[in-house]
Design a protein around this motif. Structure first.
Motif, mmCIF file in Angstrom:
data_model
loop_
_atom_site.group_PDB
_atom_site.id
_atom_site.type_symbol
_atom_site.label_atom_id
_atom_site.label_comp_id
_atom_site.label_asym_id
_atom_site.label_seq_id
_atom_site.Cartn_x
_atom_site.Cartn_y
_atom_site.Cartn_z
ATOM 1 N N GLU A 1 -33.854 -33.038 58.265
ATOM 2 C CA GLU A 1 -33.241 -32.798 59.789
ATOM 3 C C GLU A 1 -33.389 -33.239 61.026
ATOM 4 O O GLU A 1 -33.862 -33.317 61.563
ATOM 5 N N PHE A 2 -31.641 -33.096 61.963
ATOM 6 C CA PHE A 2 -31.305 -33.481 63.071
ATOM 7 C C PHE A 2 -30.421 -32.675 63.455
ATOM 8 O O PHE A 2 -29.612 -31.859 63.217
ATOM 9 N N ASP A 3 -30.590 -32.413 64.611
ATOM 10 C CA ASP A 3 -30.047 -31.218 65.054
ATOM 11 C C ASP A 3 -28.972 -32.123 66.908
ATOM 12 O O ASP A 3 -30.089 -32.206 67.430
ATOM 13 N N LEU A 4 -27.631 -32.051 66.331
ATOM 14 C CA LEU A 4 -27.514 -32.882 67.236
ATOM 15 C C LEU A 4 -27.459 -32.342 68.963
ATOM 16 O O LEU A 4 -27.290 -32.748 69.642
ATOM 17 N N ALA A 5 -27.747 -31.167 68.934
ATOM 18 C CA ALA A 5 -26.761 -29.931 70.194
ATOM 19 C C ALA A 5 -28.050 -30.690 70.811
ATOM 20 O O ALA A 5 -28.256 -30.518 72.250
ATOM 21 N N THR A 6 -29.540 -30.940 70.420
ATOM 22 C CA THR A 6 -30.757 -29.862 71.359
ATOM 23 C C THR A 6 -31.341 -31.526 70.829
ATOM 24 O O THR A 6 -32.268 -31.826 71.689
ATOM 25 N N GLN A 7 -31.006 -32.599 70.522
ATOM 26 C CA GLN A 7 -31.587 -34.136 69.859
ATOM 27 C C GLN A 7 -32.857 -33.319 69.252
ATOM 28 O O GLN A 7 -33.664 -34.788 69.914
ATOM 29 N N ILE A 8 -33.480 -33.023 68.566
ATOM 30 C CA ILE A 8 -34.915 -32.560 67.575
ATOM 31 C C ILE A 8 -34.239 -32.691 66.454
ATOM 32 O O ILE A 8 -33.309 -32.435 65.527
ATOM 33 N N TYR A 9 -35.303 -33.760 66.192
ATOM 34 C CA TYR A 9 -35.484 -34.017 64.674
ATOM 35 C C TYR A 9 -36.515 -32.716 63.675
ATOM 36 O O TYR A 9 -37.718 -32.586 65.096
ATOM 37 N N THR A 10 -36.519 -32.861 62.424
ATOM 38 C CA THR A 10 -37.820 -31.967 61.450
ATOM 39 C C THR A 10 -37.706 -32.404 60.772
ATOM 40 O O THR A 10 -37.279 -33.102 60.357
ATOM 41 N N LEU A 11 -39.299 -32.472 60.697
ATOM 42 C CA LEU A 11 -40.422 -34.205 59.790
ATOM 43 C C LEU A 11 -40.874 -33.039 58.546
ATOM 44 O O LEU A 11 -41.059 -32.574 58.762
ATOM 45 N N ALA A 12 -40.405 -34.111 57.741
ATOM 46 C CA ALA A 12 -42.383 -33.331 56.770
ATOM 47 C C ALA A 12 -42.073 -34.452 55.666
ATOM 48 O O ALA A 12 -41.647 -35.372 56.420
ATOM 49 N N TYR A 13 -42.939 -33.803 54.937
ATOM 50 C CA TYR A 13 -43.150 -35.105 53.723
ATOM 51 C C TYR A 13 -41.952 -35.971 52.961
ATOM 52 O O TYR A 13 -42.143 -34.872 52.893
ATOM 53 N N PRO A 14 -42.298 -36.881 52.718
ATOM 54 C CA PRO A 14 -41.037 -36.723 51.602
ATOM 55 C C PRO A 14 -41.102 -37.042 50.224
ATOM 56 O O PRO A 14 -39.938 -37.389 49.942
ATOM 57 N N ASN A 15 -41.742 -37.043 49.949
ATOM 58 C CA ASN A 15 -42.403 -37.436 48.755
ATOM 59 C C ASN A 15 -43.278 -36.497 48.392
ATOM 60 O O ASN A 15 -44.568 -36.570 48.511
ATOM 61 N N GLU A 16 -43.769 -35.982 46.927
ATOM 62 C CA GLU A 16 -45.180 -35.638 46.389
ATOM 63 C C GLU A 16 -46.314 -36.933 46.167
ATOM 64 O O GLU A 16 -47.484 -36.206 46.561
ATOM 65 N N GLU A 17 -45.529 -38.425 45.912
ATOM 66 C CA GLU A 17 -46.666 -38.983 46.199
ATOM 67 C C GLU A 17 -47.414 -39.221 47.782
ATOM 68 O O GLU A 17 -48.360 -38.969 47.766
ATOM 69 N N VAL A 18 -46.981 -38.919 48.760
ATOM 70 C CA VAL A 18 -47.100 -38.654 50.255
ATOM 71 C C VAL A 18 -47.716 -37.405 49.987
ATOM 72 O O VAL A 18 -48.871 -37.064 51.100
ATOM 73 N N LYS A 19 -47.346 -36.508 49.842
ATOM 74 C CA LYS A 19 -47.517 -35.411 50.162
ATOM 75 C C LYS A 19 -48.986 -35.225 49.534
ATOM 76 O O LYS A 19 -50.124 -34.646 49.846
ATOM 77 N N TYR A 20 -49.485 -35.200 48.186
ATOM 78 C CA TYR A 20 -50.890 -35.196 47.906
ATOM 79 C C TYR A 20 -51.621 -35.997 47.834
ATOM 80 O O TYR A 20 -53.019 -35.790 48.077
ATOM 81 N N GLY A 21 -50.968 -37.389 48.126
ATOM 82 C CA GLY A 21 -52.131 -38.409 49.084
ATOM 83 C C GLY A 21 -52.206 -37.775 50.367
ATOM 84 O O GLY A 21 -53.559 -38.217 50.548
ATOM 85 N N MET A 22 -51.355 -37.299 51.221
ATOM 86 C CA MET A 22 -52.704 -37.257 52.445
ATOM 87 C C MET A 22 -53.481 -35.558 52.274
ATOM 88 O O MET A 22 -54.295 -36.110 53.267
ATOM 89 N N LEU A 23 -52.785 -34.886 51.936
ATOM 90 C CA LEU A 23 -53.359 -33.820 51.274
ATOM 91 C C LEU A 23 -55.242 -34.223 50.570
ATOM 92 O O LEU A 23 -56.137 -33.665 50.825
#
Length: 542
Positions: free
Chosen positions: A359-381
């Motif tokens: 997500e990107f909030d234009l008013a606050t210029q804040i990004y919300t970040l999270a895992y892109p997909n399951e390969e990355v999520k479970y690889g990271m875990l």
């Protein structure tokens, strides 16, 4: 079916040997005609080297390699320019000499090409003189190349930050590398009249490296909507270029074509490189999935970078890893720059490809970040599990935990977790000098609770179970919810309290109400964690 370019990073080899090429030349033509000096950040194995190689072929005027591609009609004049191509891959930089050796070898080749002779014994010079000599030689090569060819020079630098990332743990080597970069690439601003095009790529944008302060005309396109698809594979590109490969993969795995596309998206899609958030697939993983005929974790099979493992290990006691799934916030300034002394690991996780924009909030210029997909999520875990639990192998514990979870055996689940916690080293919290005893106990409790929840969260997720932390309703917030096909586990954790009190909170706050219409059995588990024993002391099911 065209051959898959697995491991092929040179555009010339790819085209001459008839490997499949996803045509990026429309956006490449826009790149070379719109501005002059660029920087692009993308995760490792995301196509940066192929992009640099394509740019090299274009500026060398190799029109025959672009036959049948979009740029063949867009480009009216094919001109050969002198190209100085730096590839920082394939060299070891941890010892401090690799960077100077690499630059010296490149310069010797170009000096030979342009007839530049030197009587200096480079290896016998002190480090400071070597740095100065390398910078002056680079300046001279650019000028001579322009003078002899009558064409301005193209400079392409692939993975510029590899020497810096490999030496993150050595301040001395870091300072040496930065000093060398400062003198060497700082030349580019003074050489402007001799330059046609300059392009830097890397994983990170080091804010303290002088190329980004000296080259104030450098255009960072890492988050630019125009260039968000320049690396990677979009869904349209996947469907138009890999139809036969998708069909073959679907047949091999006994799923329909549409189901296969959905699985590819679930495992390898979801990278976003601008506020527009166009989904991009990881090209390395996609190609290997087609090549092997299965949905594997290919990006992680190549090994998590050493610098990231060390940085994760250094922050594991101060960071709530559950946030990586739920989403973390970061400002627009933080997401683009990386400082080695930055205690916040989130910018590095984003730039390395382990998190992406959600997500990107234009008013606050804040990004919300999270895992892109399951390969990355479970690889990271999987990478985090040995670090967080201090165990080199968590496989046995996970198998036993899965059995206990699916058979409603809470006692076995808790005993497994107790054994894991017993292996954790004692980490003394950092207290401020002005803290009284009550404040110190609060800090200690937070350390204990965070370690406790991190381990539980990672264990359950690694088993492939839907796991949610700090789930809110109108009355409160459940610490952890784990779902299986038959059961829903509601966990509430307490420190130096009682399992009864934890169960009372679950009931008082009606955490189970969200599953009132669910056919699965809801199991409420109250758990108490002892501060002195630093382990689970009591649990009850209610």
């Amino acid at each position: 079916m065209q051959k898959l370019p697995i491991g092929i990073q040179t555009f010339k080899g790819l085209r001459e040997d008839d490997y499949l090429y996803v045509d990026k030349t429309v956006v490449i033509h826009q790149l070379v005609t719109e501005a002059k000096v660029y920087f692009l950040s993308r995760p490792r194995r995301f196509g940066k080297s192929l992009l640099c190689s394509t740019l090299k072929a274009y500026f060398e005027g190799k029109k025959e390699l672009f036959k049948g591609l979009a740029i063949e009609k867009l480009e009216t004049e094919w001109t050969e320019y002198p190209v100085l191509y730096f590839d920082f891959n394939g060299q070891v930089y941890g010892e401090g000499e690799g960077l100077r050796t690499m630059l010296n070898e490149h310069l010797k080749g170009w000096e030979s090409t342009y007839g530049i002779s030197s009587t200096i014994d480079f290896d016998s010079l002190p480090i400071e003189r070597q740095n100065t000599t390398l910078a002056s030689r680079f300046f001279n090569v650019v000028v001579k190349a322009h003078e002899q060819t009558g064409k301005r020079v193209v400079v392409i630098v692939d993975e510029y930050d590899k020497p810096l990332l490999e030496s993150l743990e050595s301040q001395e080597i870091q300072e040496q590398s930065r000093a060398l970069f400062k003198g060497f690439f700082g030349n580019l601003k003074k050489l402007d009249e001799h330059l046609k095009f300059v392009f830097f790529t890397g994983v990170t944008k080091f804010s303290k490296v002088s190329i980004f302060s000296d080259l104030n005309q450098l255009r960072d396109i890492s988050l630019n909507e125009k260039y968000e698809t320049i690396c990677g594979i979009s869904k349209d590109e996947l469907l138009s270029n890999f139809t036969e490969h998708i069909s073959t993969l679907a047949e091999y795995n006994k799923v329909t074509y549409d189901e296969c596309v959905a699985l590819l998206k679930r495992y390898y899609d979801g990278y976003h490189f601008s506020e527009r958030m166009t989904d991009m697939f990881n090209p390395f993983s996609i190609l290997n999935a087609f090549g092997d005929g299965k949905f594997g974790f290919y990006w992680f099979s190549t090994g998590t970078p050493t610098f990231l493992v060390k940085r994760l290990a250094s922050v594991k006691n101060d960071f709530d890893f559950k946030k990586l799934s739920d989403g973390v916030s970061i400002s627009i300034g933080e997401i683009t720059d990386y400082r080695p002394d930055n205690t916040n690991i989130i910018p590095l996780l984003y730039q390395s490809g382990y998190l992406t924009i959600k997500e990107f909030d234009l008013a606050t210029q804040i990004y919300t970040l999270a895992y892109p997909n399951e390969e990355v999520k479970y690889g990271m875990l999987n990478s985090l599990a040995p670090e967080v639990t201090s165990r080199g192998d968590t496989t046995i514990s996970l198998v036993d935990m899965r059995k206990a979870l699916n058979s409603k055996n809470v006692d076995d689940m808790m005993l497994i977790l107790k054994s894991v916690y017993a292996s954790l080293p004692y980490i003394k919290p950092v207290y401020r000098e002005d803290m009284d005893e009550e404040d110190r106990q609060d800090v200690l409790n937070k350390y204990i609770e965070r370690d406790f929840q991190n381990v539980i969260y990672i264990f359950f997720l690694l088993m492939g179970q839907p796991t949610y932390s700090e789930v809110q309703n109108n009355l409160g917030r459940a610490d952890c919810i784990v779902e299986t096909d038959k059961y829903v586990y509601l966990f509430e954790f307490k420190v130096e309290s009682s399992a009864d009190e934890a169960l009372q909170q679950i009931k008082a706050h009606e955490y189970a109400s969200r599953y009132a219409a669910d056919k699965r059995e809801v199991i409420c588990v109250g758990v108490n964690f002892g501060r002195r024993k630093r382990n689970i002391t009591e649990w009850k099911v209610g």
